[in-house]
Design a protein around this motif. Structure first.
Motif, PDB file in Angstrom:
ATOM      1  N   TYR B  32      86.481 -21.458 -28.582  1.00  0.00           N
ATOM      2  CA  TYR B  32      86.509 -21.774 -27.123  1.00  0.00           C
ATOM      3  C   TYR B  32      86.160 -20.576 -26.292  1.00  0.00           C
ATOM      4  CZ  TYR B  32      88.595 -26.350 -28.483  1.00  0.00           C
ATOM      5  OH  TYR B  32      89.134 -27.524 -29.045  1.00  0.00           O
ATOM      6  N   PHE B  34      85.551 -18.439 -22.913  1.00  0.00           N
ATOM      7  CA  PHE B  34      85.836 -18.592 -21.476  1.00  0.00           C
ATOM      8  C   PHE B  34      85.387 -17.146 -20.766  1.00  0.00           C
ATOM      9  CE2 PHE B  34      88.897 -22.035 -21.808  1.00  0.00           C
ATOM     10  CZ  PHE B  34      89.303 -22.051 -23.119  1.00  0.00           C
ATOM     11  N   TYR B  36      86.722 -15.011 -17.069  1.00  0.00           N
ATOM     12  CA  TYR B  36      87.482 -15.037 -15.796  1.00  0.00           C
ATOM     13  C   TYR B  36      87.243 -13.945 -14.956  1.00  0.00           C
ATOM     14  CZ  TYR B  36      91.201 -18.023 -18.328  1.00  0.00           C
ATOM     15  OH  TYR B  36      91.817 -19.190 -18.905  1.00  0.00           O
ATOM     16  N   PHE B  46      89.909 -18.284 -13.283  1.00  0.00           N
ATOM     17  CA  PHE B  46      88.943 -18.982 -14.143  1.00  0.00           C
ATOM     18  C   PHE B  46      87.643 -19.244 -13.409  1.00  0.00           C
ATOM     19  CE2 PHE B  46      87.533 -21.798 -17.489  1.00  0.00           C
ATOM     20  CZ  PHE B  46      87.073 -23.140 -17.001  1.00  0.00           C
ATOM     21  N   LYS B  49      83.847 -22.212 -18.886  1.00  0.00           N
ATOM     22  CA  LYS B  49      84.254 -22.312 -19.932  1.00  0.00           C
ATOM     23  C   LYS B  49      83.086 -23.047 -21.071  1.00  0.00           C
ATOM     24  CE  LYS B  49      86.489 -26.958 -19.758  1.00  0.00           C
ATOM     25  NZ  LYS B  49      87.515 -27.745 -19.533  1.00  0.00           N
ATOM     26  N   ILE B  51      83.146 -25.207 -24.666  1.00  0.00           N
ATOM     27  CA  ILE B  51      83.965 -25.874 -25.696  1.00  0.00           C
ATOM     28  C   ILE B  51      82.992 -26.374 -26.563  1.00  0.00           C
ATOM     29  CG2 ILE B  51      85.657 -27.722 -26.079  1.00  0.00           C
ATOM     30  CD1 ILE B  51      86.731 -25.270 -24.366  1.00  0.00           C
ATOM     31  N   PHE B  90      86.049 -10.840 -17.296  1.00  0.00           N
ATOM     32  CA  PHE B  90      86.513 -10.774 -18.513  1.00  0.00           C
ATOM     33  C   PHE B  90      86.128 -11.861 -19.332  1.00  0.00           C
ATOM     34  CE2 PHE B  90      89.833  -7.397 -18.411  1.00  0.00           C
ATOM     35  CZ  PHE B  90      90.092  -7.298 -17.182  1.00  0.00           C
ATOM     36  N   ARG B  94      88.954 -18.235 -27.795  1.00  0.00           N
ATOM     37  CA  ARG B  94      90.299 -18.740 -28.417  1.00  0.00           C
ATOM     38  C   ARG B  94      89.659 -19.655 -29.775  1.00  0.00           C
ATOM     39  NH1 ARG B  94      93.208 -21.933 -24.443  1.00  0.00           N
ATOM     40  NH2 ARG B  94      92.226 -23.564 -24.813  1.00  0.00           N
ATOM     41  N   MET B 102      94.719 -16.250 -26.987  1.00  0.00           N
ATOM     42  CA  MET B 102      93.556 -15.675 -26.414  1.00  0.00           C
ATOM     43  C   MET B 102      93.377 -14.455 -26.604  1.00  0.00           C
ATOM     44  SD  MET B 102      92.175 -17.148 -22.694  1.00  0.00           S
ATOM     45  CE  MET B 102      92.099 -19.015 -23.194  1.00  0.00           C
ATOM     46  N   PHE B 104      91.072 -11.240 -25.089  1.00  0.00           N
ATOM     47  CA  PHE B 104      90.143 -11.047 -23.818  1.00  0.00           C
ATOM     48  C   PHE B 104      89.386  -9.577 -24.464  1.00  0.00           C
ATOM     49  CE2 PHE B 104      91.618 -13.569 -20.387  1.00  0.00           C
ATOM     50  CZ  PHE B 104      92.840 -14.114 -20.826  1.00  0.00           C
TER      51      PHE B 104
END
Lengths: 114, 114
Positions: B32, B34, B36, B46, B49, B51, B90, B94, B102, B104
């Motif tokens: 997963y 992401f 940010y 956020f 993402k 998935i 960032f 995950r 998670m 970073f």
């Protein structure tokens, strides 16, 4: 709908003292994660709380401890503060089981150690 | 354990030009991913993402990111940069079925000049 709230926003402590930081998760979330963000770095995972228990922990010493209350709010405690503990401490909330959803972050507590 | 690398500490672009912020990841199993954004004295906000499904994902404020499994990359892009996009970005990863941890990247500071 309130997001993640953290208190206090700023805190100044001296070496050897103890500190408690507080976090209220976003409405509907049941899981709280804490991160340490040193200046110029990305957030580092400290630990996560779910159902009032620490579910997973990052690479942080036992001086860092936490608690989660029945209303899902959480505290981060740091004992015997060191100069290196100066950082922005971020709280993030999420809903366990909703793995494809992002964590929501508060604005953090800026901790300065003198 | 999963990890993220953001190879550029800083990216500078002119307003109106396209921007790319790079991210590569390492994870066991399906990730997963992401993105940010962090503005001064604020928490992480956020953006988008990945998935599963379409490799090109669209997020907030006109940002998009492309998932490339063979290159283990998840670069953030925007066709036309704005001065207000200037911030710290960032990337995070995950592992699938791991809600707990998670990771970073160290962050990339984007500066958009008028």
């Amino acid at each position: 709908d309130a997001g993640v709230t953290q208190s206090p926003t700023h805190l100044i402590k001296t070496r050897g003292q103890q500190v408690t930081l507080r976090c209220s998760p976003k409405s509907g979330h049941d899981t709280v994660s804490w991160y340490q963000q040193a200046l110029g770095q990305g957030p580092q995972f400290i630990f996560q709380y779910y159902e009032e228990e620490e579910r997973q922990r990052g690479n942080f010493p036992d001086r860092f401890s936490g608690h989660q209350f029945p209303n899902y709010s959480s505290e981060l405690n740091v004992n015997a503060l060191l100069l290196g503990d100066s950082a922005l401490y971020l709280c993030a909330s999420s809903l366990t089981g909703a793995d494809n959803q992002p964590q929501h972050f508060g604005d953090g507590t800026r901790l300065s150690i003198l | 354990a999963q990890s993220v690398a953001q190879p550029e500490d800083q990216v500078n672009v002119a307003e109106g030009n396209p921007l790319t912020v790079k991210c590569t990841y390492s994870v066991s199993g399906n990730p997963y991913l992401f993105w940010y954004v962090q503005y001064p004295n604020r928490g992480l906000q956020f953006l988008l993402k990945y998935i599963t499904g379409d490799n090109l994902v669209k997020g907030s404020y006109g940002f998009e990111a492309e998932f490339n499994k063979s290159q283990t990359s998840f670069h953030l892009k925007k066709p036309s940069a704005l001065v207000s996009d200037s911030a710290l970005y960032f990337c995070a990863v995950r592992a699938f079925n791991n809600n707990n941890d998670m990771r970073f990247g160290a962050g990339t500071r984007l500066t958009v000049k008028p």
